[in-house]
Design an enzyme around this catalytic site. Structure first.
Site, PDB file in Angstrom:
ATOM      1  N   SER A   1      -8.065  -0.254   4.954  1.00  0.00           N
ATOM      2  CA  SER A   1      -7.329   0.675   4.123  1.00  0.00           C
ATOM      3  C   SER A   1      -6.493   0.012   3.030  1.00  0.00           C
ATOM      4  O   SER A   1      -5.984   0.691   2.147  1.00  0.00           O
ATOM      5  CB  SER A   1      -6.424   1.535   5.002  1.00  0.00           C
ATOM      6  OG  SER A   1      -5.480   0.742   5.694  1.00  0.00           O
TER       7      SER A   1
ATOM      8  N   LYS B   1       0.821  -1.211   0.000  1.00  0.00           N
ATOM      9  CA  LYS B   1       0.000   0.000   0.000  1.00  0.00           C
ATOM     10  C   LYS B   1       0.859   1.267   0.000  1.00  0.00           C
ATOM     11  O   LYS B   1       1.991   1.273   0.494  1.00  0.00           O
ATOM     12  CB  LYS B   1      -0.962  -0.031   1.188  1.00  0.00           C
ATOM     13  CG  LYS B   1      -0.293  -0.147   2.517  1.00  0.00           C
ATOM     14  CD  LYS B   1      -1.230  -0.747   3.582  1.00  0.00           C
ATOM     15  CE  LYS B   1      -2.441   0.099   3.847  1.00  0.00           C
ATOM     16  NZ  LYS B   1      -3.233  -0.440   4.993  1.00  0.00           N
TER      17      LYS B   1
ATOM     18  N   SER C   1      -7.793  -3.271   8.486  1.00  0.00           N
ATOM     19  CA  SER C   1      -7.316  -2.758   7.201  1.00  0.00           C
ATOM     20  C   SER C   1      -6.848  -3.808   6.206  1.00  0.00           C
ATOM     21  O   SER C   1      -6.808  -3.546   5.002  1.00  0.00           O
ATOM     22  CB  SER C   1      -6.184  -1.743   7.425  1.00  0.00           C
ATOM     23  OG  SER C   1      -6.681  -0.584   8.040  1.00  0.00           O
TER      24      SER C   1
END
Length: 535
Positions: free
Chosen positions: A218, A143, A242
């Protein structure tokens, strides 16, 4: 005048009061259930006929697991350059649709792959070297909020737009040292603080099963890309679900390991010296067989604590389950989720020597209060300052006004986080006692030879932005960050074309039990189902 005396009022019979509360709660759930359906109808009206289907990969290499591809490179059946090129081509096919990859290093990755192929060809890489580098020549992504040298590192904040990392996060370095080749970084919510991946720097990421749907957050860009076969290895982080929320919504596995075993330096602003943090680096995978070897790389010197190679006899496991934590902030469960959960319980009822047992602890209903409290205890963090790139503290009312007048730098989800930040936080003693009590109750029940089956979500991935109206459904995931237990999100097929699944929880350092149960459920229910036709 004589004083009139009143008799002491008798307290209402406790059982009657309990019945009244139960009735009120049932009415509340009834209204909430149909309100959620109405929300979906309204959002569905606006997203009608906007779905864009994914095509099958042109190169079938990308359908294979990372472990399979690593073996083929090791035996010279495939070259690393072939593998890396196949995934780069796939990213170019799907990214215009999904918007998952936000920065890339394709040319550098191909050059690294060619160098590896040359070393294998001239035998400068020995057999023993493959043991030290189990993913030699295999592409991976992570990420954007984690540092990858030379890649974007903005956290979705306009104030950081154009910022590139000058170093690798510790866990990224571990994967590179294991032979992995980084292809790029993927989309996130602002500062990772939401259950959908969109921000004003990169826009919104779409679900490969239905592009009108949420990918979660996320680590949403990671899960979307992985499910679409755009990467072989996907690495995320997890502070409130997440890794697992996106894994659920995108039909892949997501493992949140036992806490404090994987270094966190380079994860947003973290320096790696933080103690008592809920954040954990996690594994996102299409196939259960990949979780353990990837986890071994990430835990590195701590691998012995997890005994990941110790065999697990799933038939002798003690299986417990909790179908509904009774959290008033979480939406009512729909039939597709109930039947999915029941299917897993029934499977172990037929498999295990001891039938699964249902448990119920009051502490689960306090997910909202507990997670909010423990977020205030996160070391070296200050949301209002972090969201401003640590240049100064945000003024919530000013930012809310700017948002409402269309002049702000923040998404609606960040505005909700400002509002949440202004609400009261649970008292310290209560929060710590409640957390400790719940943790002890679970540990005393499942021990070190048991697992707990726990629901993932009230319903499959909803339409884009609808999570704003259901902000606390992530409680089903975040409670395990509060308790710091290892947990695996397990895909259990599709319902109405969208992924469903459950979570499998074990005691700290018993990750291998979660993973073993994940493999068992994969075998029984099919696991990952590609969001495109297999040719």
């Amino acid at each position: 005048m004589a004083q009139v005396k009143f008799k002491d009022a008798k307290p209402m019979n406790k059982s009657i009061w309990d019945d009244v509360k139960t009735c009120i709660f049932a009415i509340f759930l009834f209204i909430r259930y149909y309100l959620d359906l109405l929300i979906d109808k309204v959002f569905g009206f606006f997203y009608n006929n906007l779905k864009v289907p994914l095509t099958s990969p042109k190169n079938p290499i990308v359908n294979q697991s990372a472990t399979t591809l690593a073996k083929k490179i090791r035996t010279k059946e495939l070259k690393s350059e072939e593998v890396v090129q196949a995934f780069i081509d796939r990213i170019k096919e799907v990214n215009p649709i999904l918007n998952a990859v936000v920065d890339n290093r394709f040319e550098e990755a191909l050059e690294e792959a060619r160098h590896i192929d040359k070393q294998i060809a001239d035998a400068s890489i020995k057999e023993a070297d493959f043991d030290k580098k189990p993913f030699l020549g295999i592409p991976f992504t992570t990420k954007e909020s984690s540092a990858v040298k030379g890649q974007a590192f903005t956290f979705g904040l306009i104030r950081r737009k154009g910022f590139k990392s000058e170093f690798d996060a510790d866990y990224v370095a571990l994967m590179k040292n294991a032979g992995g080749i980084c292809l790029g970084v993927t989309n996130i919510p602002q500062l990772n603080m939401w259950q959908e991946s969109y921000n004003p720097v990169y826009g919104i990421t779409r679900n490969p099963y239905d592009t009108t749907r949420n990918v979660g957050g996320s680590s949403g860009g990671e899960s979307s890309l992985l499910a679409a076969a755009g990467t072989a290895i996907s690495l995320g982080t997890d502070i409130g679900g997440s890794c697992r929320i996106p894994a659920f919504m995108c039909g892949v596995f997501g493992h949140k390991p036992t806490s404090h075993l994987i270094p966190t330096k380079g994860v947003t602003y973290r320096n790696g010296k933080e103690e008592e943090t809920m954040v954990v680096v996690g594994v996102i995978a299409r196939y259960a067989e990949e979780i353990t070897p990837i986890l071994k790389v990430l835990v590195s010197d701590n691998a012995e604590k997890l005994q990941l190679d110790k065999p697990v006899n799933t038939k002798s496991l003690k299986v417990y389950y909790l179908a509904d934590p009774k959290d008033p902030f979480v939406s009512p469960f729909r039939e597709e989720m109930k039947s999915t959960f029941a299917g897993a319980v029934n499977y172990f009822n037929g498999l295990c020597d001891t039938p699964p047992k249902e448990i119920a602890f009051d502490g689960f209903k306090y997910g909202t209060k507990l997670w909010k409290y423990w977020m205030t205890q996160e070391p070296n963090t200050n949301f209002k300052r972090d969201i401003m790139n640590r240049e100064r503290e945000a003024q919530p009312w000013i930012e809310i006004f700017k948002f409402l007048t269309g002049r702000g730098d923040f998404t609606a989800s960040t505005i909700l986080n400002f509002v949440n930040d202004m609400l009261p936080t649970a008292k310290d003693d209560w929060a710590r006692e409640t957390t400790e009590k719940l943790s002890k109750q679970i540990l005393d029940t499942i021990g070190e030879d048991g697992v707990l089956l726990y629901p993932s979500a009230p319903f499959p991935a909803s339409y884009h932005y609808a999570s704003i109206l259901r902000p606390w459904n992530f409680n089903l995931f975040s409670i395990w960050n509060v308790l710091q237990f290892p947990v695996t999100q397990v895909p259990m097929g599709l319902r109405y074309g969208l992924p469903v699944g459950i979570q499998v929880v074990a005691a700290p350092n018993q990750d291998r039990l979660c993973i073993a149960v994940s493999k068992e459920l994969e075998k029984a229910f099919g696991g990952f189902v590609p969001p495109y036709p297999l040719e």
